[in-house]
Design an enzyme around this catalytic site. Structure first.
Site, PDB file in Angstrom:
ATOM      1  N   ASP A  42       0.848  -1.199   0.000  1.00 44.16           N
ATOM      2  CA  ASP A  42       0.000   0.000   0.000  1.00 44.16           C
ATOM      3  C   ASP A  42       0.884   1.250   0.000  1.00 44.16           C
ATOM      4  O   ASP A  42       0.392   2.373  -0.121  1.00 44.16           O
ATOM      5  CB  ASP A  42      -1.019  -0.001   1.150  1.00 44.16           C
ATOM      6  N   SER A  43       2.204   1.036   0.070  1.00 45.46           N
ATOM      7  CA  SER A  43       3.148   2.139  -0.152  1.00 45.46           C
ATOM      8  C   SER A  43       2.956   2.734  -1.545  1.00 45.46           C
ATOM      9  O   SER A  43       3.497   3.795  -1.846  1.00 45.46           O
ATOM     10  CB  SER A  43       4.593   1.645   0.016  1.00 45.46           C
ATOM     11  N   ASP A  81      -0.908  -6.314  -0.252  1.00 45.84           N
ATOM     12  CA  ASP A  81      -0.918  -5.586   1.016  1.00 45.84           C
ATOM     13  C   ASP A  81      -2.307  -4.973   1.196  1.00 45.84           C
ATOM     14  O   ASP A  81      -2.746  -4.157   0.379  1.00 45.84           O
ATOM     15  CB  ASP A  81       0.146  -4.476   0.928  1.00 45.84           C
ATOM     16  N   LYS A 111      -0.899  -9.414   3.067  1.00 43.30           N
ATOM     17  CA  LYS A 111      -0.193  -8.879   4.243  1.00 43.30           C
ATOM     18  C   LYS A 111      -1.133  -7.929   4.983  1.00 43.30           C
ATOM     19  O   LYS A 111      -1.848  -7.148   4.348  1.00 43.30           O
ATOM     20  CB  LYS A 111       1.083  -8.125   3.835  1.00 43.30           C
ATOM     21  N   GLU A 179       9.084  -3.659  10.911  1.00 41.33           N
ATOM     22  CA  GLU A 179       9.484  -2.374  10.318  1.00 41.33           C
ATOM     23  C   GLU A 179       9.936  -1.390  11.391  1.00 41.33           C
ATOM     24  O   GLU A 179       9.222  -1.155  12.390  1.00 41.33           O
ATOM     25  CB  GLU A 179       8.308  -1.782   9.510  1.00 41.33           C
TER      26      GLU A 179
HETATM   27  O1  KIV Z   1       3.511  -1.045   1.794  1.00 40.20           O
HETATM   28  C1  KIV Z   1       4.668  -1.451   1.820  1.00 40.20           C
HETATM   29  O2  KIV Z   1       5.457  -1.300   0.877  1.00 40.20           O
HETATM   30  C2  KIV Z   1       5.109  -2.160   3.020  1.00 40.20           C
HETATM   31  C3  KIV Z   1       6.564  -2.502   3.129  1.00 40.20           C
HETATM   32  C4  KIV Z   1       7.360  -1.297   3.351  1.00 40.20           C
HETATM   33  C5  KIV Z   1       6.811  -3.547   4.156  1.00 40.20           C
HETATM   34  O3  KIV Z   1       4.321  -2.428   3.874  1.00 40.20           O
END
Ligand code: KIV
Length: 269
Positions: A42-43, A81, A111, A179
């Protein structure tokens, strides 16, 4: 194709590599470069969708990107995610949103940014055949409570992370992202649980490492202090685009080899 069991078997033997990707073209490169796990993070909110943080990212946005990444990936495990508020409030809705990523988009696992509220959900997903990766420490969806600073710097918070890691392992999580936590905490969590830990800003004692694609290749405007840049894609892309614009303005592109003429069309008017 890499499975969650393959990833688990790597732990303690060789480092697990995980990197984000948000579209088919980059997923294909990441996969060909030999990354073990591709995270459709979700980044994407900050990295490619232009938001200030990950909170506005929707289930539809993640689903569309998961589908693209899954289509661009042959070998790596694809992990979706789950975005802010797509899980955790209601069990049935959470299961439906997570299930969609596997059923409709081709992810292999999901995730969840984790806490006490995700233990029961992790167990339910596991029972239903949806492999779940937990995520503890800095969880950016909680930015309004924690900011982006290092987490678990005192004994009480560190103990809570250790206990939550164990609770998620018992609930059936197949791996755990840690993290922005102290390296000695990450090392102890890695020692205490049997599922692989994948660190980001958590030192070198985890079973693997994850970073954000745009940080690694040098596309991000700014990166967190624990990220490392291994390329300068921003400059490469900038130069290619400005060379293209220069060539068009100078009348050098398209050249003869980029076009085709049909003689019978010469005298249309
Ligand atoms: O959203 C993401 O990219 C993440 C990673 C930084 C672990 O959760």
């Amino acid at each position: 194709m890499t499975t969650v069991r393959d990833v688990q078997a790597m732990a303690g033997d060789e480092q697990i590599t995980m990197l984000t990707a948000y579209d088919a073209a980059t997923a294909n490169i990441v996969d060909e470069a030999g990354i073990d796990v591709v995270l459709v993070g979700d980044s994407m909110g900050n990295a490619v969708l232009g938001y200030d943080d990950t909170l506005p990212v929707t289930v539809d946005e993640v689903a569309s990107r998961v589908g693209a990444v899954a289509r661009g990936t042959d070998e790596a495990l694809v992990v979706a995610d789950m975005p802010f508020l797509s899980f955790g409030a209601d069990l049935a809705e959470s299961v439906e949103n997570c299930g969609r990523m596997l059923k409709e988009e081709g992810a292999n696992a999901v995730k969840l940014e984790s806490g006490p509220h995700t233990v029961e959900l992790t167990e339910r997903l596991s029972d239903l055949g949806i492999p779940t990766m937990a995520h503890l420490g800095l969880t950016p969806q909680s930015v309004n409570q924690t900011g982006y600073t290092q987490q678990a710097t005192d004994r009480e918070e560190a103990t809570e992370i250790l206990e939550l890691a164990q609770a998620h392992e018992e609930a059936g999580a197949f791996a755990l992202v840690l993290e922005h936590v102290p390296a000695n905490l990450a090392a102890q969590v890695t020692e205490a649980i049997d599922i692989p830990t994948i660190g980001i800003g958590a030192g070198s004692e985890c079973d693997g490492q994850v970073l954000v694609f745009t940080d690694v290749v040098g596309l991000a405007k700014s990166s967190p202090p624990f990220a490392a840049q291994f390329g300068d894609a921003r400059t490469e892309i900038h130069d290619a685009v400005s060379d293209y614009a220069d060539a068009v303005r100078a009348g050098e592109f398209p050249a003869e080899e980029h076009a085709n003429t049909e003689s019978e069309l010469d005298d249309l008017y």
